[in-house]
Scaffold this active site. Structure first.
Site, PDB file in Angstrom:
ATOM      1  N   HIS A 164      55.149  50.913  50.084  1.00  0.00           N
ATOM      2  CA  HIS A 164      54.902  50.246  51.377  1.00  0.00           C
ATOM      3  C   HIS A 164      55.602  50.924  52.537  1.00  0.00           C
ATOM      4  CE1 HIS A 164      57.474  48.048  48.643  1.00  0.00           C
ATOM      5  NE2 HIS A 164      56.498  47.275  48.281  1.00  0.00           N
ATOM      6  N   ASP A 252      60.810  54.813  53.953  1.00  0.00           N
ATOM      7  CA  ASP A 252      61.962  55.168  53.135  1.00  0.00           C
ATOM      8  C   ASP A 252      62.515  56.549  53.462  1.00  0.00           C
ATOM      9  OD1 ASP A 252      61.926  52.857  51.065  1.00  0.00           O
ATOM     10  OD2 ASP A 252      59.859  53.539  51.160  1.00  0.00           O
TER      11      ASP A 252
END
Lengths: 444, 444
Positions: A164, A252
């Site tokens: 995600h 991330d």
């Protein structure tokens, strides 16, 4: 009547994924009549997720059927889709490996710990090849980048890796004060290593708005904002990476792209705020607590007949792309997703076609096709993409060949390794640990 | 009458190359009637090499003519071959940059010092493009790998990079007790990063003889052998690299391929013998002394009318491939050489075609064609080739774009960099040093 699917979920007890996915499955009209097999080695978690699924289905009157198993093959044989969310040894072994790394001078542990995961991915992909050769493997468990590449190279199993992190561009919009609905973005790279090539507000290039924010508002934001553990997107670290490499790191990516932002808790706090970001000892502890709360929420719903599941897990499709992708494939509904797929045709130029990259892809009844993008800037290619690839190939090789020498060659590349003795010291402890049986039995 | 060539030699006063090349030129029958222009910014050295050439030519009755210049363009305009052996700022600036690196925590200095060289290479290649577009550039000065790649990408100039490292296989034969004449070998990779793919004695695979030597005789050899500074080929370091990566590192390769063998004088002594190998403070001092002796030898011949040049510089073709390659091109004499050329057609699979690799090539009147080789083993590709490539692309990008950010991004990749402050500290001193004018004036 719509098509139906048989779906196996490996690591179905996963605290991060399971409840959300079960809810997404139950509310997906396109999946009516489908059958889901939950698999987990943790029988307690398995029973709970199975009970949760039955409860939600009952409340919604959804036409799904479920079963559960602790045997891997049961969740794979004859399936149309296999979802792998499993973490070998669970969080406890991950944390134990991290502590072990720290004892040998590797702050917050070593990526070599991912080798166990990758070996398990390969076991799954090979089993799919053997007993469900037409299935799609949807890979959510990490390391998606290296793991999907290894499976792509070593098996014929068709893999899509999902994450995600790409939604991070919404956090940028949010901090800039732009409504998410007016903002679009493209990001591409390797999983957990994606760079925003386009950022638009009402169709116009909005990168200048980021630049202005950095110039005029960033310092104040960093001084006053109290980020939660996962809130790295507009951190000082991410901005420095953008300034050094020329594209904004998304999701991330800021957690990993600059080693000097992560070499101590002090550095992490400087670059990612008072908790030190997601991966500090403080931020990670909070993440684990949230994961434990997820498990408790499931327990609460399952153990208490008077609690309605739908009050806790709202019947709305989450951001998770897993179920929509299954729907697109099963019912031939073309849609664009952010996927991790082989670099076929050189979507990212200069890298092998059998390397799994993260890019936009169109999914339909025929599978997934990557969307070609303009070439990434040289600065990103030489500054971050090639170095990250170098690291990936080394761990992929280590997992594939699984010998002491290949592990050593990989650990010697870690920039924190100061001597061969240090690397050998860690490897010896890691390989002889009783909990590392899964890696040990694969060693050649 | 044979073809004749106009040859420009840049950095003709080079202590490592010049006397040998002059001698090779003078004795090459194929070059009769050719003209050589020596160029050096050091007028004293320039005068001496010119005088040496006249003296050798006189003694041999060779039909070569010479001139000398301190202007770069004079040595390039209208030339058929340009040889670049120059070291910007000479050994003294190289050593000063090394000291500077050590003051900032980089033992034996930083490769960033090569940026000045690469910028000069580019100036030469661009000048060739402008005033001698049909010339071949023969590149002997380092960094051959990164420098030739940069020139190949940024100009149309045709470049061949040359080195003598590949002769290292003869040292292996020697230590094993095999006559060199019975031994053949192939090595491929990047310059100073080549790996022996084949090693044959009387036509049979002789790798097992190396393995046997390691098993039965290596320890004794390392205990008793007193290596000279350049004697790294059968060192403990080279053998360890072979054991870790699966192919023997050749020539200069063992000097660089394992960081942990080179992080201190103590490590260097452990892996490369009592002098610590070529690149230790001890070994390098001896190398510089030998270079100074070369200069003295030339002075002796030139300053003393009664000394015959031929008594000092025997009239035999050296191992240096420069003059034979010119001969092959000029007179269309096909022969196989070890060359550094673009990776056209993917001679080393998986790397860009505009990356300069080291391989065997056939040179004739039409130029140079690389010889296709079997794919390198995955272990070498993932263990050493990709990581080395990552490093190269970063310095190539820094030299090409020449901004503070690109230099910083490169230095941050050095595994010895412990903080951004350390990298900035070095860069500030390096960029403001009065002797670094050449880099400074190129900064964008």
């Amino acid at each position: 009547m719509a098509n139906t699917a048989k779906i196996g979920i490996i690591g179905a007890g996963s605290s991060q994924f399971s409840a959300g996915i079960v809810r997404d499955l139950c509310i997906a009209k396109g999946l009516e009549g489908s059958h889901v097999c939950f698999m987990d080695v943790d029988k307690g978690r398995l029973d709970r997720i199975h009970a949760l699924a039955e409860k939600i289905t009952g409340e919604l009157g959804a036409k799904l059927t479920f079963r559960k198993t602790t045997r891997l093959e049961d969740a794979i044989r004859g399936m149309d889709f296999v979802l792998n969310t499993a973490q070998v040894g669970g969080h406890s072994w991950t944390e134990a490996q991290r502590d072990m790394g720290e004892r040998h001078g590797y702050y917050r542990g070593l990526h070599v710990a991912q080798i166990g995961q990758m070996l398990f991915f390969l076991e799954v992909a090979k089993l799919i090849e053997a007993v469900a050769p037409n299935a799609w493997l949807i890979q959510s468990a990490n390391p998606v980048f290296e793991g999907c590449t290894l499976m792509t190279r070593e098996t014929k199993t068709r893999v899509i890796g999902l994450c995600h992190g790409h939604y991070g561009y919404r956090e940028i919009a949010d901090v800039l004060g732009l409504p998410c609905s007016e903002v679009t973005a493209n990001m591409i790279g390797f999983n957990h290593w994606i760079w925003m090539t386009e950022f638009r507000h009402k169709g116009l290039n909005a990168y200048p708005l980021i630049d202005e924010w950095i110039r005029t508002r960033a310092e104040q934001y960093w001084d006053t904002h109290r980020p939660t553990f996962g809130d790295n997107q507009m951190s000082r670290g991410a901005v420095e990476q953008y300034q050094l490499y020329g594209l904004f790191p998304i999701g991330d990516t800021p957690r990993f792209a600059a080693w000097w932002q992560n070499d101590s808790l002090e550095s992490k706090k400087k670059y990612f705020g008072h908790l030190g970001g997601f991966d500090s000892e403080i931020g990670w502890k909070q993440y684990l607590d949230v994961m434990a709360d997820h498990v408790k929420e499931i327990e609460k719903v399952v153990d208490n007949p008077s609690t309605r599941a739908m009050d806790i897990f709202k019947p709305e499709q989450s951001d998770e792309q897993i179920v929509p992708i299954i729907d697109s494939m099963l019912n031939d509904k073309p849609a664009v997703y952010q996927v991790n797929i082989p670099n076929c045709g050189g979507i990212i130029k200069g890298f092998p076609e059998d390397l799994v990259i993260e890019c936009r892809g169109v999914v339909n009844g025929g599978g997934v096709c990557g969307i070609m993008e303009p070439a990434l800037p040289e600065r990103i290619i030489s500054g971050v993409m090639i170095p990250r690839w170098a690291e990936a190939e080394s761990v992929i090789y280590a997992a594939k060949h699984c010998t002491h020498e290949t592990f050593l060659a990989y650990v010697m590349q870690d920039r924190r390794t100061r001597s061969r003795e240090q690397a050998e010291g860690f490897l010896t402890e890691w390989l002889t640990d009783i909990r590392n049986e899964y890696v040990r039995k694969n060693i050649k």
